[in-house]
Structure formats: structure tokens, C-alpha cells
Design an enzyme around this catalytic site. Sequence first.
Site, PDB file in Angstrom:
ATOM      1  N   HIS A   1      -0.496   6.593  -4.113  1.00 25.50           N
ATOM      2  CA  HIS A   1      -0.002   5.484  -4.673  1.00 25.50           C
ATOM      3  C   HIS A   1      -0.952   5.484  -6.096  1.00 25.50           C
ATOM      4  O   HIS A   1      -1.771   5.087  -6.228  1.00 25.50           O
ATOM      5  CB  HIS A   1      -0.481   4.289  -3.960  1.00 25.50           C
ATOM      6  CG  HIS A   1      -0.027   2.987  -4.329  1.00 25.50           C
ATOM      7  ND1 HIS A   1       1.155   2.642  -4.361  1.00 25.50           N
ATOM      8  CD2 HIS A   1      -0.721   1.951  -5.037  1.00 25.50           C
ATOM      9  CE1 HIS A   1       1.313   1.439  -4.795  1.00 25.50           C
ATOM     10  NE2 HIS A   1       0.193   0.913  -5.326  1.00 25.50           N
TER      11      HIS A   1
ATOM     12  N   SER B   1       3.289  -0.640  -8.715  1.00 25.47           N
ATOM     13  CA  SER B   1       3.036  -1.437  -7.575  1.00 25.47           C
ATOM     14  C   SER B   1       3.398  -2.955  -7.719  1.00 25.47           C
ATOM     15  O   SER B   1       4.742  -3.219  -7.997  1.00 25.47           O
ATOM     16  CB  SER B   1       1.509  -1.154  -7.230  1.00 25.47           C
ATOM     17  OG  SER B   1       1.383  -1.235  -6.154  1.00 25.47           O
TER      18      SER B   1
HETATM   19  C1  GCU Z   1      -1.114  -3.796  -2.038  1.00 24.61           C
HETATM   20  C2  GCU Z   1       0.052  -4.622  -1.604  1.00 24.61           C
HETATM   21  C3  GCU Z   1       1.265  -3.843  -2.321  1.00 24.61           C
HETATM   22  C4  GCU Z   1       1.065  -3.648  -3.886  1.00 24.61           C
HETATM   23  C5  GCU Z   1      -0.341  -3.015  -4.077  1.00 24.61           C
HETATM   24  C6  GCU Z   1      -0.598  -2.759  -5.608  1.00 24.61           C
HETATM   25  O1  GCU Z   1      -1.081  -2.792  -1.367  1.00 24.61           O
HETATM   26  O2  GCU Z   1       0.191  -4.644  -0.315  1.00 24.61           O
HETATM   27  O3  GCU Z   1       2.204  -4.787  -2.137  1.00 24.61           O
HETATM   28  O4  GCU Z   1       2.081  -3.278  -4.193  1.00 24.61           O
HETATM   29  O5  GCU Z   1      -1.352  -3.823  -3.628  1.00 24.61           O
HETATM   30  O6  GCU Z   1      -0.390  -3.714  -6.410  1.00 24.61           O
HETATM   31  O7  GCU Z   1      -1.234  -1.813  -5.668  1.00 24.61           O
END
Ligand code: GCU
Length: 406
Positions: free
Chosen positions: A385, A244
Site C-alpha cells: 500500500h 488511499s
Molecule cells: C486504512 C483504511 C483505508 C484507507 C487507508 C489509508 O487502512 O482502512 O480505507 O484507505 O487507511 O488511507 O491509508
Amino acid sequence: MAQSSFKPNYDESKVPAYTLPDVLKMPDGQRVASAKQWTSVQRPAILQLFKEHVYGQMPGNPRVVRSVVRSVDKQALGGKAIRKQLTLFFGNGDDAPGMEVLLYLPKTAKPAPVFAGLNFFGNHCVSNDPGILLSTRWLPNRNEEVVNNKATEKARGMQASRWQVEELIARGYGTATVYYGDLEPDHATGWQTGIRTTLKNDLHTAPEDWSAIGAWAWGLSRLMDYLETDPAVDAKRVMLHGHSRLGKAALWAGANDPRFAMVISNDSGEGGAAIARRMFGETIERINTSFPYWFVGKFKSYNQNENAMPTDQHMLLALVAPRPLYVASAKDDQWADPKGEFLGARAAEPVWALFGKQGLGITDMPPVDQPVGQTIGYHIRTGGHDITAYDWQQYIRFADRHSGKQ
Ligand code: GCU
């Protein structure tokens, strides 16, 4: 834009028409014709574009000035691993800025290839091993694990499933990690206590000339500085990974620092592997609104103005060439735009071809849970995610393959 008024587009038919900048078109308008031209002209030109428009500067020195060993356990994880903990200082004196490193090495491989990455909640979050020093840094509050921005004993192993330390050791790999907040706490004023401020004179870079992602990526290179000095580590086989926002940082670090032998992006999404011009899921405007400090100021000028940008994320992925790159997505992580991540990898392929290497080797996005690829690996797995045991199985297989083990 108020965050609440943002409505992400998840409808493929509403993705606007766009043309990606040609990764092989050099500043003089000619197309790159050889690997040599890529390395000497186009690669530095693209790196410069990302510095200027997206992530900001990447200061070089100082490297790690001094490392202090905090503990070594030669019988860690039931006797299967060696655990080392160190503080790497970026200056002289015990109050100099620094970062804490946790390193596990298998006893089977000497020197050992190592996966390296930043963690979200302190080094203690990657394993239940009670010997890991509890981070004393500012942490984002979470349930009983982080209270008043400090880790509690309950924080141990809170993200162990994302690290799979025992599995890596069993497969002959080490793992090295640093808490990203050691470099810059992840909040709007984090830069004031992070290295962008504390090292600004040494780095000759003002805080606003780079970004939080830049600071995190810089730390990964400092981790590499250390790994190069440890004779138990095979420094030619350090595989960088990140999930992420830390996947964005891993890609930026891997782009800048060719010492990393492989780069793995796990669900890095917007500002990571996903094509921004698709405006699918998270967009530039949205990420700049929620996390303005992650990127350099100029990136804001591309809010709802993607086509004016001289870059898109396929060009970042291309900076990993000719090294192996792995891009992973998750089906229910539409916010990160899995298809945009796949297309980012696909549009980067011509650069691997310059080196006589095949990238993905396919043109259509594969079905769920069917990993593909040659020097660029890709999969989209079932679920949301996260980094899972399934993701790690693919990374280990990919690393085995590229080190001639398979
Ligand atoms: C949020 C953000 C993302 C990121 C994520 C994370 O959702 O909008 O861009 O990748 O956090 O780091 O889990």
C-alpha cells in the site's frame, strides 16, 4: 462491531454472490441509450445517490474569496522549477478559514499541465526543498517527524517518494498540493475545527449533512478554482490524483467537478474504487467502525447490508466518464481489494462506450506489473500500500498519451 473482532475475508471463494446495480438503468427503469441521456439524466441521478447514501452533500459556494501569495522562487529545485506558495482564504479577514497551496511548475511548459492532489502530512512532506513552509496545523503524530501533533524539521520530505516532484518537472508537468488537514483534521472530532463547522453558515450545510471525505474533496475543487486563475497553469489539463483515503476523496471530487481533466485512484480500496459487495478485505461495516466521520450517517445502514445499497463503487468511477480515469492497485494491498478495484473499473466501462470511447479494453485482470487500458488505465504492481516511482511512471505515460504527447 469491535475493531479487534473483525476478520477480513481474503479468500476469493468466500466472496458472496452479488448483482451490481446497472450503471445505465435510469430512475424510470429505462436504460441509458445515448451520451446525452447519460449527461442530462443518469449522471445527475447517480451523483445524487452518492450524496444521499455515501459521502453527503457537496456545497458549492463560497469559492475561494481571496488568494495571498506567500512566496515565489523562480530558481527552485536547482533552477528547474518555479515554486509558488499561497494561502487561499474562504472568507474575508486573515482569520478566515483557508488552506495552504504548494505549486511547482516546470520552466519548460507554459502554461503547464499540472497533477493536483492532497497530501497526508503537510506540504513540506512532498519534497526536501528547504524553501517549503512548514505546516503549522494539527498533524497525526509520527516518530520524530510529528511530535505533539506539530511538524518538526524532520518532517521535510517524509513522503517525497510518493510525490516524485523532480521527475514530474523533468517530464514537463507541474504539481499542486494541499494538506488535507487544512480542510478537516482526520480524527473523530476533526469536523469541529474543520470547514464543515467553520464554514457551515456560508455553505448553508450542517456538519452532519456531509462528511470528512466530502470536505477534503471540496478543498480539491477550491484548489482548482485557484489553478484556473493562474496563467502559468494549463487549467484544461489538471490531473487529479490521490492515494488511499485521499484516493477516495479524489474520486469524489472528480465525480463532482468536471473541470478536472483526469482522475487517478491509487489504492483507494473500500469507499474508493473497490466493489463493496465483494466484502473482500475492508468492508463497509469495518470502515464505518474505524472511520465513521469519513461518510454520511446513512452509509452506516449498509453495514453488512451491501445489497440494499442503491450504489456500488463502479458507479462512482463512471462519473469520471468520458474523461480518462486510472485505477491502480498493489498486489500486497489485499485490504484494498485489488480485484474489486479492477472489477469496479470494468463495470464502469459501458459509460465510456456511450461516448464512443474504449475503457479498459480487456475483460480479465492483467498480471502484476503489466499496465493495461485505453481511456481507463489500470495496473496492479508488485508491493504494498503506497504510491511509488513505478505508479508515477504509469500516470505520466497515461497523461502524455491523453494529451497527444505520445
Ligand atoms: C486504512 C483504511 C483505508 C484507507 C487507508 C489509508 O487502512 O482502512 O480505507 O484507505 O487507511 O488511507 O491509508
